[in-house]
Design a protein around this motif. Structure first.
Motif, short mmCIF file in Angstrom:
data_model
loop_
_atom_site.label_atom_id
_atom_site.label_comp_id
_atom_site.label_asym_id
_atom_site.label_seq_id
_atom_site.Cartn_x
_atom_site.Cartn_y
_atom_site.Cartn_z
N LEU A 11 59.20 53.59 58.77
CA LEU A 11 59.42 53.32 57.85
C LEU A 11 58.46 53.22 57.95
O LEU A 11 56.56 53.17 58.92
CB LEU A 11 59.71 52.00 57.48
CG LEU A 11 61.59 52.01 57.85
CD1 LEU A 11 61.37 50.52 57.47
CD2 LEU A 11 62.23 52.45 56.05
N PRO A 12 57.66 53.68 56.84
CA PRO A 12 55.58 53.65 56.35
C PRO A 12 55.03 52.44 57.17
O PRO A 12 55.83 51.01 57.19
CB PRO A 12 55.65 53.87 54.85
CG PRO A 12 57.10 53.60 54.35
CD PRO A 12 57.67 53.23 55.36
N GLY A 13 54.35 52.32 57.41
CA GLY A 13 52.99 51.59 58.10
C GLY A 13 54.03 51.23 59.72
O GLY A 13 52.92 50.71 60.17
N PHE A 82 63.51 45.41 66.32
CA PHE A 82 62.25 46.74 66.41
C PHE A 82 63.48 47.60 65.35
O PHE A 82 62.68 48.29 64.47
CB PHE A 82 62.31 46.98 68.19
CG PHE A 82 61.95 48.34 67.54
CD1 PHE A 82 60.22 49.01 67.50
CD2 PHE A 82 62.41 49.37 68.07
CE1 PHE A 82 60.24 50.25 68.01
CE2 PHE A 82 62.42 51.21 68.22
CZ PHE A 82 61.06 51.72 67.84
N ALA A 83 64.68 47.95 65.97
CA ALA A 83 65.46 48.79 65.52
C ALA A 83 65.48 48.42 63.39
O ALA A 83 65.08 49.63 62.34
CB ALA A 83 66.84 48.86 65.30
N ALA A 84 66.04 47.11 63.19
CA ALA A 84 65.59 46.88 61.91
C ALA A 84 63.99 46.96 61.29
O ALA A 84 64.07 47.52 60.01
CB ALA A 84 65.77 45.73 61.79
N GLU A 85 62.98 46.63 61.72
CA GLU A 85 61.97 46.58 61.43
C GLU A 85 61.00 48.05 61.28
O GLU A 85 60.52 48.08 60.24
CB GLU A 85 60.65 45.76 62.40
CG GLU A 85 59.43 46.11 61.78
CD GLU A 85 58.77 44.52 62.63
OE1 GLU A 85 57.33 45.35 62.61
OE2 GLU A 85 58.72 44.61 63.11
N VAL A 86 61.25 48.72 62.22
CA VAL A 86 61.19 50.32 61.74
C VAL A 86 61.61 51.37 61.35
O VAL A 86 61.21 52.13 60.90
CB VAL A 86 60.40 50.43 63.44
CG1 VAL A 86 60.01 52.39 63.72
CG2 VAL A 86 59.26 49.61 64.47
N VAL A 91 71.64 46.63 62.71
CA VAL A 91 73.22 46.98 63.75
C VAL A 91 74.20 45.96 63.73
O VAL A 91 75.48 45.43 64.56
CB VAL A 91 72.92 46.94 64.98
CG1 VAL A 91 71.41 48.18 65.32
CG2 VAL A 91 71.90 45.68 65.32
N SER A 92 74.07 44.48 62.51
CA SER A 92 74.88 43.82 62.85
C SER A 92 76.24 44.30 61.67
O SER A 92 76.76 44.00 61.15
CB SER A 92 74.76 42.67 62.52
OG SER A 92 74.11 41.73 61.02
#
Length: 112
Positions: A11-13, A82-86, A91-92
């Motif tokens: 994701l951007p940033g 981390f996976a959600a933010e980046v 995963v849920s």
């Protein structure tokens, strides 16, 4: 050996955060061990394009799709965050569909 390839946006940033995590992953045998425990050999690539940055993952093993499901279902909470933010990967939630192979040069030549 069966292989699965996937592409996820960075994701951007979030590129610097992704790179920092990859440094940590490369310095920690636990991450590689988790892939071995799932029965898969993972490789991760960074692809930078005018449309944005992407993570390309390849997984080789007897059943890479099952290995991916195992990896996602046993992901530590901090890596799931981390996976959600980046990557925007929840995963849920039900998993997105897996990629579909459209061309295999060796298959076209009658090789495996």
């Amino acid at each position: 050996m069966p292989m699965l390839a996937m592409c996820m946006p960075i994701l951007p940033g979030k590129l610097d955060k992704w790179k920092a995590m990859m440094e940590q992953v490369n310095a920690t045998p636990d991450f590689a061990n988790s892939r071995e425990a799932a029965g898969v050999h993972e490789r991760s690539f960074l692809q930078q394009t005018p449309a944005g940055d992407f993570l390309i993952i390849t997984m080789e093993g007897n059943d890479p799709a099952a290995s991916w499901a195992q990896i996602v279902s046993t992901m530590p909470p901090e890596f799931a965050e981390f996976a959600a933010e980046v990557h925007g990967l929840d995963v849920s939630a039900p998993p997105p569909s897996l990629p579909e192979l459209f061309f295999d040069s060796r298959a076209q030549l009658g090789e495996d």
